[in-house]
Design an enzyme around this catalytic site. Structure first.
Site, PDB file in Angstrom:
ATOM      1  N   GLU A 231      -5.125  -4.362  -2.844  1.00 37.47           N
ATOM      2  CA  GLU A 231      -5.843  -5.868  -2.285  1.00 37.47           C
ATOM      3  C   GLU A 231      -6.310  -6.394  -3.591  1.00 37.47           C
ATOM      4  O   GLU A 231      -7.401  -7.015  -3.666  1.00 37.47           O
ATOM      5  CB  GLU A 231      -6.811  -5.435  -1.440  1.00 37.47           C
TER       6      GLU A 231
ATOM      7  N   SER B 118       0.694  -1.109   0.052  1.00 39.75           N
ATOM      8  CA  SER B 118       0.073  -0.043  -0.115  1.00 39.75           C
ATOM      9  C   SER B 118       0.777   1.169  -0.027  1.00 39.75           C
ATOM     10  O   SER B 118       0.533   2.080  -0.734  1.00 39.75           O
ATOM     11  CB  SER B 118      -1.117   0.063   1.267  1.00 39.75           C
TER      12      SER B 118
END
Length: 193
Positions: free
Chosen positions: A88, A16
């Site tokens: 994700e 991330s």
């Protein structure tokens, strides 16, 4: 020519953070990144990509039934997209990975997907499986096991911290539920049971 990228790793490798850095780089140059994340992952702020070091950005949340090519095509017509960043990405469906590949080829927009390669049993996630098969570029982000070796696997723990090897493929969690390990330590816990 745009490409489909898959940045993969075990947990806690900075996926991330890397995604958010890429978004920042595009914005800094006056370009528009379009950030997406799986709606199923609600650990942090809903509608945002959040890193463990505190960085965050607004994101469009995709669901399993969403047609990502249609969404990206319409968004590109409205405002123009210079890059798509997906957090994700292991939660993408086979069809959604195909839709992303078509978006790269037909809309000429680079798509950078960030996700975990395998689940706590060492099995590929559907999104990861098809990204590994169809992405133009595969980039491994590295993290380490408690022994100092490269971690390539993930184990799941119960509420008491005991490693478990049974259950649903998807259980949302962070450091409270998962640990990254090298294959040797993963095997000691999972393959020996």
């Amino acid at each position: 020519m745009a490409k489909l990228y898959f940045y993969y790793s075990a947990m806690n490798a900075g996926k991330s953070t890397s995604l958010l850095q890429s978004a920042y780089n595009y914005k800094e140059r006056g370009m528009r990144p379009y950030i997406m994340s799986a709606a199923i992952d609600n650990r942090y702020s809903v509608g945002k990509v959040t890193s463990r070091i505190g960085l965050e950005a607004e994101a469009y949340l995709f669901h399993k039934e969403d047609d990502l090519f249609k969404i990206l095509s319409e968004e590109n017509k409205k405002q123009g997209i210079n890059c798509v960043l997906i957090d994700e990405s292991q939660f993408l469906s086979r069809d959604q990975v195909k839709q992303l590949a078509i978006a790269v080829d037909d809309l000429d927009i680079p798509v950078l997907c960030y996700g975990i390669r395998t689940d706590f049993r060492g099995e590929l996630f559907p999104g990861s499986q098809h990204l590994l098969a169809w992405a133009d570029n595969l980039i491994e982000l590295k993290t380490i096991c408690h022994c100092g070796s490269k971690a390539t696997m993930v184990v799941r723990t119960d509420d008491k911290g005991n490693i478990i090897n049974d259950g649903d493929q998807v259980v949302i969690g962070g450091n409270d539920r998962y640990q990254s390990m090298c294959r040797k330590h993963f095997a000691e816990h999972i393959w020996s049971n």
